[in-house]
Design a protein around this motif. Structure first.
Motif, PDB file in Angstrom:
ATOM      1  N   SER A  37       0.780  -1.216  -0.172  1.00 58.42           N
ATOM      2  CA  SER A  37       0.000  -0.106  -0.136  1.00 58.42           C
ATOM      3  C   SER A  37       0.730   0.990  -0.071  1.00 58.42           C
ATOM      4  O   SER A  37       0.658   2.279  -0.811  1.00 58.42           O
ATOM      5  CB  SER A  37      -1.005  -0.129   1.337  1.00 58.42           C
ATOM      6  N   VAL A 127      -4.793   0.707   5.826  1.00 55.67           N
ATOM      7  CA  VAL A 127      -5.773  -0.334   5.522  1.00 55.67           C
ATOM      8  C   VAL A 127      -5.705  -0.712   4.035  1.00 55.67           C
ATOM      9  O   VAL A 127      -6.164  -0.005   3.413  1.00 55.67           O
ATOM     10  CB  VAL A 127      -7.046  -0.432   6.234  1.00 55.67           C
ATOM     11  N   GLU A 128      -5.286  -1.862   3.744  1.00 55.46           N
ATOM     12  CA  GLU A 128      -5.459  -2.456   2.479  1.00 55.46           C
ATOM     13  C   GLU A 128      -6.612  -2.763   2.034  1.00 55.46           C
ATOM     14  O   GLU A 128      -7.359  -3.488   2.886  1.00 55.46           O
ATOM     15  CB  GLU A 128      -4.270  -3.642   2.368  1.00 55.46           C
ATOM     16  N   VAL A 129      -7.314  -2.186   0.831  1.00 56.89           N
ATOM     17  CA  VAL A 129      -8.486  -2.750   0.515  1.00 56.89           C
ATOM     18  C   VAL A 129      -8.638  -3.391  -0.906  1.00 56.89           C
ATOM     19  O   VAL A 129      -9.718  -3.903  -1.051  1.00 56.89           O
ATOM     20  CB  VAL A 129      -9.653  -1.327   0.761  1.00 56.89           C
ATOM     21  N   GLY A 134     -11.974  -4.981   0.206  1.00 57.60           N
ATOM     22  CA  GLY A 134     -12.381  -4.224   1.585  1.00 57.60           C
ATOM     23  C   GLY A 134     -12.852  -5.186   2.703  1.00 57.60           C
ATOM     24  O   GLY A 134     -13.286  -4.676   4.015  1.00 57.60           O
ATOM     25  N   ALA A 137     -10.779  -4.516   6.047  1.00 61.80           N
ATOM     26  CA  ALA A 137     -11.117  -3.134   6.482  1.00 61.80           C
ATOM     27  C   ALA A 137     -12.515  -3.033   7.035  1.00 61.80           C
ATOM     28  O   ALA A 137     -12.743  -2.350   8.176  1.00 61.80           O
ATOM     29  CB  ALA A 137     -11.057  -2.108   5.130  1.00 61.80           C
ATOM     30  N   ASN A 138     -13.696  -3.644   6.553  1.00 64.08           N
ATOM     31  CA  ASN A 138     -14.788  -3.552   7.108  1.00 64.08           C
ATOM     32  C   ASN A 138     -14.669  -4.376   8.426  1.00 64.08           C
ATOM     33  O   ASN A 138     -15.603  -4.367   9.144  1.00 64.08           O
ATOM     34  CB  ASN A 138     -15.902  -4.302   6.151  1.00 64.08           C
ATOM     35  N   LEU A 141     -12.259  -1.819  11.126  1.00 64.58           N
ATOM     36  CA  LEU A 141     -12.709  -0.512  11.187  1.00 64.58           C
ATOM     37  C   LEU A 141     -14.171  -0.207  11.664  1.00 64.58           C
ATOM     38  O   LEU A 141     -15.166  -1.046  11.917  1.00 64.58           O
ATOM     39  CB  LEU A 141     -12.885   0.275   9.784  1.00 64.58           C
ATOM     40  N   ALA A 147     -15.090  -0.691  -1.068  1.00 60.21           N
ATOM     41  CA  ALA A 147     -13.904  -0.710  -1.834  1.00 60.21           C
ATOM     42  C   ALA A 147     -13.526   0.051  -3.299  1.00 60.21           C
ATOM     43  O   ALA A 147     -12.378   0.641  -3.515  1.00 60.21           O
ATOM     44  CB  ALA A 147     -13.321  -2.126  -2.054  1.00 60.21           C
ATOM     45  N   TYR A 150     -11.920   3.177  -3.543  1.00 59.60           N
ATOM     46  CA  TYR A 150     -10.450   3.651  -3.053  1.00 59.60           C
ATOM     47  C   TYR A 150      -9.711   2.853  -4.366  1.00 59.60           C
ATOM     48  O   TYR A 150      -9.006   3.287  -4.451  1.00 59.60           O
ATOM     49  CB  TYR A 150      -9.980   2.724  -1.978  1.00 59.60           C
ATOM     50  N   LEU A 156      -6.254   3.937   1.904  1.00 58.58           N
ATOM     51  CA  LEU A 156      -7.157   4.457   3.124  1.00 58.58           C
ATOM     52  C   LEU A 156      -5.949   4.460   4.323  1.00 58.58           C
ATOM     53  O   LEU A 156      -5.298   3.317   4.681  1.00 58.58           O
ATOM     54  CB  LEU A 156      -8.115   3.234   3.482  1.00 58.58           C
ATOM     55  N   GLN A 163     -10.850   2.786  14.673  1.00 56.11           N
ATOM     56  CA  GLN A 163     -10.627   1.146  14.377  1.00 56.11           C
ATOM     57  C   GLN A 163     -11.369   0.619  15.261  1.00 56.11           C
ATOM     58  O   GLN A 163     -11.642   1.164  16.682  1.00 56.11           O
ATOM     59  CB  GLN A 163      -9.060   1.089  14.507  1.00 56.11           C
TER      60      GLN A 163
END
Length: 183
Positions: A37, A127-129, A134, A137-138, A141, A147, A150, A156, A163
């Motif tokens: 990222s 955060v890699e999406v 995603g 991330a979901n 967070l 996603a 992004y 992100l 978080q």
């Protein structure tokens, strides 16, 4: 063209929240995340040869993060924030480190006086999406992301307050690591 480092607005209403940080508040800022990222953000930086502290990409990541938070270069430091520490996440095989990293973090100061050994700290996770649309991330967070907003456009980066994981030890941990490097 590199995507934007995107730090979303805070979703919480906390009394001591540093997200977004007030521009005149002295603050240690720590940002870390998957190297893949970070490489999307810093297209011209090579991470093949790890050098003595700090990595050239660390200085660039600190500058980019400062601009994302404050909307300008760090005027006190001639455009480059004072990098105080870095974290290198070495790739391992069979429990032994290899010669390259896959995770990176940098800690830098914003208006922190030289005689302040324990400034407030804002911890930010990249955060890699893209890899899982995603899903990760979901899960980590305090809000849901799409996603498609992004991929190819934004990377992100989310402060700890937004978080699921709470950073109750962030200040002591990051200031301790900076103190160790300063010895």
């Amino acid at each position: 063209m590199a995507p934007e480092l995107f730090i979303p607005p805070c979703i919480r209403n906390l009394p001591r929240c540093l997200h977004p940080p007030p521009p005149i508040t002295p603050l240690g800022i720590q940002i870390q995340g998957p190297l893949g990222s970070i490489q999307k953000l810093l297209l011209k930086i090579s991470w093949h040869d790890i050098v003595i502290f700090p990595q050239p990409g660390g200085l660039e990541l600190a500058s980019l993060t400062h601009r994302a938070l404050y909307g300008e270069e760090d005027k006190q430091a001639g455009g480059i924030p004072a990098v105080r520490d870095e974290y290198l996440g070495w790739v391992t095989e069979g429990g032994k480190p290899l010669d390259h990293i896959d995770y990176y973090g940098v800690t830098f100061d914003h208006l922190v006086p030289a005689d302040d050994p324990s400034p407030e700290v804002l911890a930010i996770s990249i955060v890699e999406v893209d890899n899982d649309r995603g899903a990760f991330a979901n899960n980590v967070l305090s809000f849901q992301i799409d996603a498609t907003e992004y991929t190819g456009k934004k990377v992100l980066a989310v402060p700890r307050c937004c978080q699921v994981k709470k950073g109750t030890q962030d200040r002591r941990r990051w200031n301790g690591l900076v103190a160790e490097r300063d010895k």
